[in-house]
Every structure is written in structure tokens, then in C-alpha cells.
Motif scaffolding. Structure first.
Motif, PDB file in Angstrom:
ATOM      1  N   ALA A 193     -38.341 -29.026 -71.320  1.00 50.30           N
ATOM      2  CA  ALA A 193     -39.550 -28.739 -72.094  1.00 50.30           C
ATOM      3  C   ALA A 193     -39.222 -27.961 -73.362  1.00 50.30           C
ATOM      4  CB  ALA A 193     -40.550 -27.961 -71.238  1.00 50.30           C
ATOM      5  N   ALA A 194     -38.306 -26.999 -73.260  1.00 54.36           N
ATOM      6  CA  ALA A 194     -37.910 -26.213 -74.427  1.00 54.36           C
ATOM      7  C   ALA A 194     -37.178 -27.079 -75.450  1.00 54.36           C
ATOM      8  CB  ALA A 194     -37.042 -25.042 -73.994  1.00 54.36           C
ATOM      9  N   LEU A 195     -36.313 -27.986 -74.963  1.00 57.05           N
ATOM     10  CA  LEU A 195     -35.630 -28.908 -75.863  1.00 57.05           C
ATOM     11  C   LEU A 195     -36.625 -29.802 -76.591  1.00 57.05           C
ATOM     12  CD1 LEU A 195     -32.429 -30.292 -74.058  1.00 57.05           C
ATOM     13  CD2 LEU A 195     -32.549 -29.322 -76.354  1.00 57.05           C
ATOM     14  N   THR A 196     -37.617 -30.283 -75.862  1.00 57.51           N
ATOM     15  CA  THR A 196     -38.639 -31.147 -76.451  1.00 57.51           C
ATOM     16  C   THR A 196     -39.422 -30.412 -77.528  1.00 57.51           C
ATOM     17  OG1 THR A 196     -38.846 -32.383 -74.377  1.00 57.51           O
ATOM     18  CG2 THR A 196     -40.665 -32.557 -75.954  1.00 57.51           C
ATOM     19  N   GLU A 197     -39.720 -29.151 -77.279  1.00 61.36           N
ATOM     20  CA  GLU A 197     -40.530 -28.376 -78.220  1.00 61.36           C
ATOM     21  C   GLU A 197     -39.732 -27.908 -79.431  1.00 61.36           C
ATOM     22  OE1 GLU A 197     -43.313 -24.312 -78.402  1.00 61.36           O
ATOM     23  OE2 GLU A 197     -42.462 -24.999 -76.479  1.00 61.36           O
ATOM     24  N   HIS A 198     -38.534 -27.421 -79.214  1.00 59.39           N
ATOM     25  CA  HIS A 198     -37.779 -26.772 -80.288  1.00 59.39           C
ATOM     26  C   HIS A 198     -36.628 -27.609 -80.834  1.00 59.39           C
ATOM     27  CE1 HIS A 198     -39.934 -23.068 -79.367  1.00 59.39           C
ATOM     28  NE2 HIS A 198     -39.586 -23.205 -78.098  1.00 59.39           N
ATOM     29  N   GLY A 199     -36.208 -28.642 -80.119  1.00 56.30           N
ATOM     30  CA  GLY A 199     -35.013 -29.363 -80.506  1.00 56.30           C
ATOM     31  C   GLY A 199     -33.762 -28.597 -80.094  1.00 56.30           C
ATOM     32  N   PRO A 200     -32.593 -29.187 -80.244  1.00 61.70           N
ATOM     33  CA  PRO A 200     -31.357 -28.535 -79.810  1.00 61.70           C
ATOM     34  C   PRO A 200     -30.980 -27.349 -80.707  1.00 61.70           C
ATOM     35  CG  PRO A 200     -31.074 -30.919 -80.044  1.00 61.70           C
ATOM     36  CD  PRO A 200     -32.363 -30.564 -80.695  1.00 61.70           C
ATOM     37  N   SER A 201     -30.274 -26.400 -80.098  1.00 66.53           N
ATOM     38  CA  SER A 201     -29.703 -25.269 -80.838  1.00 66.53           C
ATOM     39  C   SER A 201     -28.238 -25.561 -81.125  1.00 66.53           C
ATOM     40  CB  SER A 201     -29.826 -23.984 -80.010  1.00 66.53           C
ATOM     41  OG  SER A 201     -28.923 -24.031 -78.914  1.00 66.53           O
ATOM     42  N   ARG A 202     -27.571 -24.613 -81.768  1.00 62.15           N
ATOM     43  CA  ARG A 202     -26.149 -24.778 -82.086  1.00 62.15           C
ATOM     44  C   ARG A 202     -25.277 -24.772 -80.835  1.00 62.15           C
ATOM     45  NH1 ARG A 202     -23.337 -20.258 -81.381  1.00 62.15           N
ATOM     46  NH2 ARG A 202     -24.446 -18.282 -81.197  1.00 62.15           N
ATOM     47  N   VAL A 203     -25.809 -24.284 -79.689  1.00 68.96           N
ATOM     48  CA  VAL A 203     -24.997 -24.211 -78.473  1.00 68.96           C
ATOM     49  C   VAL A 203     -25.319 -25.333 -77.495  1.00 68.96           C
ATOM     50  CG1 VAL A 203     -24.710 -21.729 -78.687  1.00 68.96           C
ATOM     51  CG2 VAL A 203     -26.587 -22.611 -77.292  1.00 68.96           C
ATOM     52  N   HIS A 204     -26.141 -26.289 -77.928  1.00 71.24           N
ATOM     53  CA  HIS A 204     -26.399 -27.450 -77.077  1.00 71.24           C
ATOM     54  C   HIS A 204     -25.318 -28.503 -77.285  1.00 71.24           C
ATOM     55  CE1 HIS A 204     -30.495 -25.835 -76.428  1.00 71.24           C
ATOM     56  NE2 HIS A 204     -30.410 -26.532 -75.304  1.00 71.24           N
ATOM     57  N   ARG A 205     -25.080 -29.288 -76.243  1.00 69.77           N
ATOM     58  CA  ARG A 205     -24.049 -30.321 -76.268  1.00 69.77           C
ATOM     59  C   ARG A 205     -24.668 -31.641 -76.722  1.00 69.77           C
ATOM     60  NH1 ARG A 205     -21.181 -29.103 -70.361  1.00 69.77           N
ATOM     61  NH2 ARG A 205     -20.673 -26.888 -70.752  1.00 69.77           N
ATOM     62  N   TRP A 206     -24.409 -31.989 -77.973  1.00 68.04           N
ATOM     63  CA  TRP A 206     -24.987 -33.201 -78.541  1.00 68.04           C
ATOM     64  C   TRP A 206     -24.407 -34.466 -77.916  1.00 68.04           C
ATOM     65  CZ3 TRP A 206     -28.548 -34.073 -82.639  1.00 68.04           C
ATOM     66  CH2 TRP A 206     -29.157 -32.914 -83.132  1.00 68.04           C
ATOM     67  N   SER A 207     -23.342 -34.370 -77.161  1.00 65.33           N
ATOM     68  CA  SER A 207     -22.785 -35.533 -76.478  1.00 65.33           C
ATOM     69  C   SER A 207     -23.568 -35.883 -75.217  1.00 65.33           C
ATOM     70  CB  SER A 207     -21.315 -35.284 -76.130  1.00 65.33           C
ATOM     71  OG  SER A 207     -21.157 -34.061 -75.423  1.00 65.33           O
ATOM     72  N   PHE A 208     -24.565 -35.063 -74.862  1.00 65.50           N
ATOM     73  CA  PHE A 208     -25.415 -35.351 -73.715  1.00 65.50           C
ATOM     74  C   PHE A 208     -26.668 -36.089 -74.189  1.00 65.50           C
ATOM     75  CE2 PHE A 208     -24.077 -32.743 -69.895  1.00 65.50           C
ATOM     76  CZ  PHE A 208     -22.786 -32.535 -70.356  1.00 65.50           C
TER      77      PHE A 208
END
Length: 260
Positions: A193-208
Motif C-alpha cells: 500500500a505504501a509503495l502504491t501511494e508513494h512509489g519506490p524510494s532509493r532503498v527499494h529494489r527496482w529489480s523486483f
């Protein structure tokens, strides 16, 4: 190198110290255990730890088991015991940038090699949680549910998980909207839900895939190079295949382009 340990007698009353004790009796010590934390998380680093425990020290480690089976308070207490009583240990923190560029499995294998190589006490034998790790500097064998079955692997799992949990708690102070203090970067409902609302941060794994999907929805760009898997590179949205705003090339694709 992988090596099957010689036939040994395991004492039933030795619990998760039995395999290590048997190897020590055969002159194959010191025995090191190695494990990781954060392999399945979509945010935060991957942490790998190795640990060598003193033979005959089982009485000092009452309750030692897989870190995931312990409460946070029990893990913290056992972490202090391991740090104080271990013959040697190493903790390797692998940043998100490496995980995205190389992939989780490659980083996991490399991290385990580094964790063993950096031990000051060179092991005579290495026990690994779950899967084979080629290229170690000592004979080794994987153990199914090793973090429950083998004391030194359980100790490594505690070192890795407590270290990673503390890193995620610090990241929560910087990025409280994601709730890293609760889910530690794993794919829970609250995290999604947080990802959906805010989008990824610098510490999220974009390969997922879930992170790539959220990034695409918000029109965001990966903050570092990402070796995208087929699944993450072609994200299905509303029945249509979409792509990230600026699809990044894998190292192989980049080399082919440069030499073309």
C-alpha cells in the motif's frame, strides 16, 4: 569446494550442535556456519554472516535456533551472546545497488564467499543453510533448514538478521512513510500500500516486479543501474504489457551494444 562430510556418529542429545561436534571429532574443525537475511525483501540490503562457535560451548547458547523463530528481544539477547562467545564471525552488508545490478542470487553467493574468506580463523569445514555455494575456501556442504539444524548456522542467521533489522529501523527514521520498522522491507500488505501511494524510494529494489510496477505507475526512474529480469522489464498493467520509463540494459546487453 563442496565436499560430503565423512560418515560420523551424531549424538541425539547434542541437538543442533550434533553435526558440528561430529565434524570436530573427525578433525575437520573449525566449523563455520553461513546464512543470509533479506533475500526475499523488496527493499533494503542483503546481509550475509558467517560464524565459528567454540566446540563444547552449547550450554552458553540455550535457545539458539533459526532467527526467524525467535522474538526480536530474544534475537537481540542471542546476538550479544554470539558476538561475545564466538571464536570468530563476519558480517557482510550488500547494498541495494549491488542487488539490483547483479541479482539477489549472485549477490547471495558472492556474499557467502566473502563472509567465509574474511574470517580470521580459517575454517576446516563450512555448513551452509539450504543450498550449494561454489568457490568457498574450505570444503562445504549445504544443510536443509540449516538455521534450525546446525548451531553455527543458526548463530550466523541471528547475526545477519539482527544487523539487517537494525539497518531497516534506521531507514524507517529517514523514510517513515514505508513502515520499514514493522515489515523490514518484505512484501506485506502495508508495504504494498505504501509503495502504491508513494512509489519506490532509493532503498527499494527496482529489480523486483512490484517495485518496478510502482515506479512505472508514478513515472519514476531507477536511481541506479538495474539488470532487469524479463518479469520486471515487461510489467503487465491492466491487461497490457508496459515498460519502465527508461528501460535499463543488462551488462551483457550493454556490452553487445558497445561492440556492435
Amino acid at each position: 569446494m563442496e565436499s560430503t562430510p565423512p560418515r560420523t556418529v551424531l549424538r541425539r542429545d547434542a541437538g543442533n550442535w550434533a553435526l558440528q561436534a561430529a565434524l570436530d571429532r573427525r578433525g575437520l574443525g573449525p566449523v563455520a556456519g553461513v546464512d543470509e537475511a533479506g533475500r526475499g525483501a523488496c527493499a533494503g540490503p542483503l546481509v550475509v554472516a558467517s560464524c565459528v562457535l567454540r566446540p563444547g560451548d552449547a550450554s552458553r547458547f540455550e535457545g539458539l535456533t533459526d532467527s526467524k523463530l525467535l522474538t526480536a528481544a530474544a534475537r537481540d539477547r542471542m546476538y550479544d551472546v554470539v558476538v561475545r562467545r564466538a571464536v570468530d564471525y563476519t558480517i557482510v552488508v550488500i547494498p541495494v545497488e549491488d542487488v539490483d545490478f547483479k541479482g539477489v542470487h549472485v549477490c547471495n553467493i558472492e556474499g557467502m564467499r566473502r563472509a567465509i574468506a574474511q574470517l580470521r580463523t580459517h575454517p576446516g569445514y563450512v555448513l551452509i543453510d539450504g543450498f550449494r555455494v561454489p568457490g568457498l575456501t574450505a570444503p562445504s556442504t549445504p544443510v536443509v533448514k540449516g538455521d534450525q539444524a546446525v548451531a553455527c548456522v543458526a548463530a550466523a542467521s541471528i547475526l545477519a538478521k539482527v544487523t539487517r533489522d537494525r539497518i531497516m529501523a534506521e531507514l524507517h527514521e529517514e523514510l517513515p512513510m514505508y513502515g520499514f520498522d514493522e515489515h523490514k522491507g518484505y512484501c506485506t500488505g502495508a508495504h504494498t500500500a505504501a509503495l502504491t501511494e508513494h512509489g519506490p524510494s532509493r532503498v527499494h529494489r527496482w529489480s523486483f516486479v512490484n517495485v518496478a510496477t510502482a515506479g512505472m505507475t508514478h513515472g519514476m526512474h531507477p536511481p541506479h543501474p538495474v539488470a532487469l529480469s524479463v518479469a520486471a522489464a515487461a510489467v503487465v498493467q491492466n491487461g497490457q504489457v508496459g515498460r519502465l520509463p527508461t528501460p535499463l540494459q543488462t551488462p551483457v546487453e550493454q556490452e553487445e551494444r558497445e561492440t556492435a
